[in-house]
Design a protein around this motif. Structure first.
Motif, mmCIF file in Angstrom:
data_model
loop_
_atom_site.group_PDB
_atom_site.id
_atom_site.type_symbol
_atom_site.label_atom_id
_atom_site.label_comp_id
_atom_site.label_asym_id
_atom_site.label_seq_id
_atom_site.Cartn_x
_atom_site.Cartn_y
_atom_site.Cartn_z
ATOM 1 N N HIS A 1 0.841 -1.192 0.000
ATOM 2 C CA HIS A 1 0.000 0.000 0.000
ATOM 3 C C HIS A 1 0.871 1.235 0.000
ATOM 4 O O HIS A 1 1.832 1.308 0.753
ATOM 5 N N GLU A 2 0.508 2.188 -0.803
ATOM 6 C CA GLU A 2 1.261 3.438 -0.795
ATOM 7 C C GLU A 2 0.897 4.222 0.440
ATOM 8 O O GLU A 2 -0.274 4.299 0.823
ATOM 9 N N GLY B 1 4.957 -5.311 -6.804
ATOM 10 C CA GLY B 1 4.330 -4.473 -5.787
ATOM 11 C C GLY B 1 3.914 -5.253 -4.566
ATOM 12 O O GLY B 1 2.803 -5.097 -4.066
ATOM 13 N N LEU B 2 4.789 -6.113 -4.086
ATOM 14 C CA LEU B 2 4.409 -6.974 -2.965
ATOM 15 C C LEU B 2 5.266 -6.669 -1.756
ATOM 16 O O LEU B 2 6.446 -6.402 -1.857
ATOM 17 N N ASP C 1 -6.513 -8.316 -0.249
ATOM 18 C CA ASP C 1 -7.112 -7.244 0.551
ATOM 19 C C ASP C 1 -7.009 -7.621 2.009
ATOM 20 O O ASP C 1 -6.816 -8.752 2.365
ATOM 21 N N GLY C 2 -7.131 -6.623 2.833
ATOM 22 C CA GLY C 2 -6.932 -6.865 4.258
ATOM 23 C C GLY C 2 -5.774 -6.019 4.737
ATOM 24 O O GLY C 2 -5.064 -5.382 3.982
ATOM 25 N N VAL C 3 -5.589 -6.044 6.034
ATOM 26 C CA VAL C 3 -4.572 -5.205 6.645
ATOM 27 C C VAL C 3 -3.280 -5.998 6.751
ATOM 28 O O VAL C 3 -3.277 -7.117 7.253
ATOM 29 N N CYS C 4 -2.213 -5.431 6.268
ATOM 30 C CA CYS C 4 -0.910 -6.072 6.470
ATOM 31 C C CYS C 4 0.158 -5.001 6.418
ATOM 32 O O CYS C 4 0.411 -4.419 5.369
ATOM 33 N N TYR C 5 0.748 -4.714 7.538
ATOM 34 C CA TYR C 5 1.803 -3.705 7.586
ATOM 35 C C TYR C 5 3.013 -4.253 8.287
ATOM 36 O O TYR C 5 2.904 -5.027 9.223
ATOM 37 N N THR D 1 9.409 1.464 9.152
ATOM 38 C CA THR D 1 9.804 2.833 8.818
ATOM 39 C C THR D 1 8.823 3.770 9.502
ATOM 40 O O THR D 1 7.743 3.369 9.934
ATOM 41 N N LEU D 2 9.188 5.025 9.502
ATOM 42 C CA LEU D 2 8.342 6.014 10.154
ATOM 43 C C LEU D 2 6.992 6.117 9.456
ATOM 44 O O LEU D 2 5.944 6.221 10.101
ATOM 45 N N ALA D 3 7.032 6.085 8.155
ATOM 46 C CA ALA D 3 5.779 6.185 7.404
ATOM 47 C C ALA D 3 4.860 5.008 7.734
ATOM 48 O O ALA D 3 3.649 5.175 7.924
ATOM 49 N N ALA D 4 5.460 3.828 7.820
ATOM 50 C CA ALA D 4 4.650 2.652 8.151
ATOM 51 C C ALA D 4 4.096 2.769 9.563
ATOM 52 O O ALA D 4 2.963 2.366 9.837
ATOM 53 N N TYR D 5 4.894 3.353 10.442
ATOM 54 C CA TYR D 5 4.449 3.494 11.820
ATOM 55 C C TYR D 5 3.218 4.384 11.898
ATOM 56 O O TYR D 5 2.244 4.105 12.591
#
Lengths: 475, 460
Positions: free
Chosen positions: B139-140, B201-202, B311-315, B319-323
């Motif tokens: 995800h961007e 893009g994975l 689809d679904g949540v996966c983080y 990194t700060l952006a991900a945080y």
């Protein structure tokens, strides 16, 4: 009075075919009544008379015993005819087929029954019509048969009665007790198959099991997954995989402190079997294998130490596989190879491990033959059979089942594999097998069914609707 | 037992040093729960009863059940490793090899996901795979990352992942950094799998199911130190290498060892393959591919599978952006009410529906909190506007402040009337009253940051 019509029509058909014995018996029966030759008008009159006699008989005697036997099948026939066939029919996995050309014995049974009835009615009519009371309302007749049905029809096994809510609840309770998840069913059900399970493909069974599965042994979970995804398919493969998993279960088993191995292990296996049944209905060969294992476990003497008992069980399972599957295959192929002569064109259907084994053995023994592999959707298992035979070096042709009547003039023998052999001699196999057998009969091609004895079962099924496994309607 | 879970929590968070120089990465608050709570919650929901957590001594002190707010009765077996020696994830797995008795599920502490774990494990079970992993669509990140001073971080190297026609079998995996002059694919792979989809893009979720024999293989081969960096590409390549004929006597084994320099994975793996399994496969009429003459799986013993979440949540919070993104998504994953019952909020405040207020907070009058996370034990005085920000634990915000799009680390104090936009305020920092900060990094300076770089390849 449909059944009367049925039997008389059958009687007609029989006589029209020209079976000498039947005609004679019919003549005798009618001679008792009228002493005339059979003509069309006579037949019609006879039918009407029978109807009248039937109504009178109902008034006189009510339910008589000899009616029970002929009624259920004709009743069932009426019911089937009244249901509308759905436009989208889920594919059937299995269909029974009568072995060899067994039409003659079946016919004679039906016609014998018809003659018996005709004779009995004639007798009763001859006795005289006393006390003709008003007709009993037709509802009386329809009410009577269900009551008659019950003492005759035995309790059907659970998996057949999905449209009976009591049976479904009982099954759900049993699974809950064993802590096995219940597989969810489709929302929309086809009415013709409402008595069979129509499982939803969206929610796999493993979603409801905890991931390091503790209730069910991991090997059994893996096996169930492989069954439901079709990775292990085919009667022999499923049995071998099942016995392998049982070996693992026995290896990992530890007797609880106050229990005996012979009793506790059997209880441990029951939820696993229910789980596997939920993943995919058990095959006849699997059922026999389970019976054997359970018997072996129960026969373990109580003074036996755990290690010895386990070793004994493992070797029993190994022996079973060696004898019933491997050696049986060798013996059957030795017999079957004698039937294959040089220059034969052999037709096989789908992918049967036993038939493939026979053909490979025959090729090794330097027989010259070629094979026609007939395949059908949706599984297209014939591709796998084709691959194995071609890899061996056998000359093969590949057709779909729609072309079977075109290719049969070239065929000299048909080899079919079996999933199970029923107690009445019917062969249960992949859907489409009976079609192949019938077309082969039409072309006078001999059909050979190869089946190991451990696939024989005591069930009796007269058609493929009663109990079956439904496939995925969207593939 | 079927699977044992191993949670790697000794990483230093080398890509977000601004946050982790004071707080250890597993304990960073995301949605007012420590980061390590998320993978533990995932394991617990699925049914795991025991987890082996590999972490450092400092983190171990904090990993008590009540601090972690775990509801269930999952047993945590915490193993400490020294961080001085540079230990990779594979080294850590080798360290706990004694405890591993079955197949293992390795995951990293910075994974926040709601994946249906049975999908990954089913691939592992059904195909008897050597490795099954989880990947997700990348995800961007749309939020502005504070404290960047307008500098654009160098684009992260892409991962090239090749899957077969079914989308489940993993055929090819390489990082852009390793591909100097183009992507080369071996002919043997193309012969066996003519249809391959290569995706870039994975996001690799760092969740792996590994077979027991792979762990044994790791023990024998001590030169592999990173799971993601070395072991996984090795396994993927090994699927298609020429299979070694099983040597019959000891001399051959030694010779093959000398030739290869390391114990063959296949020898270790195929000892487990039994006669009955082979017989089953022989009799079964199933094949995973059609069109050529080879048997199922092309006769290969090593198989790698991947489940790609569409689809679904996966983080992965590395990194700060991900945080920041994870903090936005956290309310969806937590079942607790966003506003902690012990927080004291006065009546004239506006707290948006998508904000999370931690325990024992004190929010005074006339404050407005929108799309923000306020950590536990924080104090927010009057007339404060907090928008799009993350406040960690113990933060004090004096009156009249305006905080927008910022990350304020624990125990910081923001003076009165300060105006902070898109800044990163470090731990225990003091912002003077009436300060105006825009897009700056108000933590310790960068040179000091550089000296704190941790070990090389922890899930960072």
């Amino acid at each position: 009075m449909a059944d009367a019509d049925e039997t008389s029509k059958q009687a007609e058909r029989n006589t029209n075919v020209g079976d000498g014995i039947a005609v004679k018996k019919q003549d005798i029966a009618r001679a008792k009544n009228e002493g005339k030759e059979l003509t069309k008008d006579e037949k019609q009159r006879l039918r009407k008379e029978k109807k009248q006699q039937k109504k009178n008989k109902k008034d006189d005697k009510g339910e008589s015993e000899h009616e029970n036997v002929p009624l259920p099948p004709s009743q069932a026939v009426v019911q089937c005819q009244s249901q509308k066939a759905p436009s989208v029919a889920p594919s059937l996995a299995l269909t029974p087929v009568s072995v060899c050309t067994s039409e003659k014995p079946a016919k004679s049974k039906a016609e014998q029954r018809a003659e018996r009835r005709a004779r009995q009615e004639a007798d009763r009519a001859a006795k005289g019509k006393k006390g003709e009371s008003a007709q009993q309302p037709p509802s009386g007749k329809s009410k009577a048969p269900p009551n008659e049905l019950q003492p005759v029809v035995k309790r059907l096994p659970e998996h057949v009665q999905v449209d009976d809510p009591a049976a479904v609840r009982k099954l759900a309770k049993k699974l809950e007790r064993q802590q096995i998840p219940v597989r969810s069913e489709y929302g929309y059900k086809v009415s013709l198959f409402s008595h069979l399970h129509q499982y939803s493909r969206k929610a796999p069974l493993t979603q409801q099991i905890s991931i390091p599965s503790t209730v069910i042994h991991p090997y059994i979970v893996r096996l169930g997954l492989q069954y439901s995804q079709g990775i292990v398919a085919g009667s022999n493969a499923r049995s071998i995989a099942l016995l392998h998993a049982f070996q693992k279960v026995i290896q990992d088993y530890k007797t609880p402190p106050n229990e005996e191995l012979s009793r506790d292990l059997v209880n441990k296996l029951k939820p696993y079997i229910s789980y596997l049944n939920q993943c995919r209905p058990l095959s006849a060969s699997m059922g026999n294998a389970i019976k054997y294992v359970k018997k072996e476990i129960s026969n373990i003497p109580c003074l036996c130490k755990e290690e010895e008992a386990k070793k004994q069980l493992l070797s029993c399972i190994d022996n079973y596989i060696k004898e019933k599957i491997t050696l049986a295959a060798t013996t059957i192929s030795a017999y079957a190879i004698e039937k294959i002569s040089n220059g034969d064109v052999i037709l096989v259907y789908g992918c049967s491990s036993l038939v493939n084994h026979i053909l490979c053995d025959a090729f090794d023994k330097k027989r010259k033959f070629s094979v026609i592999v007939v395949d059908s959707r949706p599984r297209l298992e014939g591709r796998e059979a084709l691959r194995r035979l071609v890899k061996k070096g056998i000359c093969c042709t590949y057709v779909l089942i729609s072309a079977v009547s075109y290719i049969l003039p070239e065929v000299s023998k048909v080899f079919l594999g079996a999933h199970a052999l029923l107690a009445n001699g019917y062969v249960m196999s992949r859907v489409g097998t009976s079609q192949i057998a019938l077309v082969a009969k039409a072309y006078n091609v001999p059909v050979l069914v190869c089946c190991e004895t451990y696939k024989f079962c005591e069930r009796v099924q007269t058609d493929s609707f009663v109990s079956n496994e439904l496939g995925n309607q969207y593939t | 037992m079927e699977l044992q879970a191993v949670l790697m929590a000794a990483g230093g968070g080398s890509r977000m040093m601004e946050l982790t120089y004071n707080t250890h990465k597993p304990l960073l608050p995301v949605g007012n729960k420590p980061l390590i709570w998320y993978p533990l919650n995932l394991l617990e929901r699925v049914g795991f009863e025991e987890v082996i957590i590999i972490t450092t001594k400092d983190v171990q002190k904090m990993l008590t059940p009540d601090r972690l707010k775990l509801d269930g009765k999952m047993k945590l077996d915490v193993v400490c490793i020294q961080l001085e020696g540079e230990m990779g994830t594979a080294d850590a797995l080798r360290h706990v090899q004694q405890k591993i008795k079955t197949d293992v599920l390795v995951l990293s502490c910075d994974l926040i996901t709601d994946v249906a774990l049975h999908e990954v494990v089913d691939l592992f079970r059904a195909h008897n795979a050597s490795m099954a992993m989880l990947m997700s669509k990348l995800h961007e990140f749309t939020e502005t990352v504070p404290g960047q001073k307008g500098k654009k971080k160098a684009g992260e190297q892409r991962d090239f992942v090749g899957v077969d026609a079914t989308g489940q079998r993993l055929l090819f995996m390489a990082n852009e950094a390793d591909l100097e002059d183009g992507l080369t694919i071996r002919k043997s792979i193309m012969c066996k799998h003519p249809s391959m989809r290569i995706r870039t893009g994975l996001l690799d979720a760092h969740l792996y199911c590994l077979k027991r024999c792979v762990v044994d293989f790791l023990v024998e081969n001590k030169n592999i130190s990173s799971i993601r960096g070395e072991l996984i590409p090795y396994l993927v390549r090994k699927q298609f290498s020429k299979s070694v004929n099983l040597p019959n006597n000891k001399d051959e084994v030694e010779m093959s060892q000398k030739m290869e320099g390391q114990t063959n994975l296949e020898i270790l793996g195929s000892c487990k393959d039994e006669e009955l399994l082979r017989l089953t496969q022989e009799r079964s009429c199933w094949n995973d591919h059609h069109g050529d003459m080879s048997e199922a799986y092309h006769g290969g013993k090593v198989r790698c599978y991947v489940h790609i979440m569409e689809d679904g949540v996966c983080y992965r919070v590395n990194t700060l952006a991900a945080y920041i993104e994870a903090n936005r998504m956290a309310p969806k994953l937590i079942e607790d009410p966003p506003i902690h019952p012990s927080a004291v909020i006065s009546e004239c405040t506006q707290v948006g529906a998508d904000s999370i207020i931690g325990a024992s907070c004190q929010i005074s009058d006339k404050t407005s909190i929108k799309r923000s996370t306020v950590g536990a034990s924080s104090t927010v005085r009057e007339k404060v506007k907090i928008t799009n920000s993350i406040l960690m634990n113990g933060v004090t915000v004096e009156e009249g402040c305006n905080i927008q799009g910022s990350v304020i680390c624990s125990n910081a104090v923001i003076g009165r009337n300060a105006d902070i936009k898109y800044c990163l305020v470090g731990s225990s920092q003091r912002i003077e009253p009436d300060a105006r900060h825009l897009d700056s990094n108000l933590s310790i300076n960068d040179s000091a940051l550089g000296s704190l770089k941790m070990s090389r390849d922890w899930p960072a």
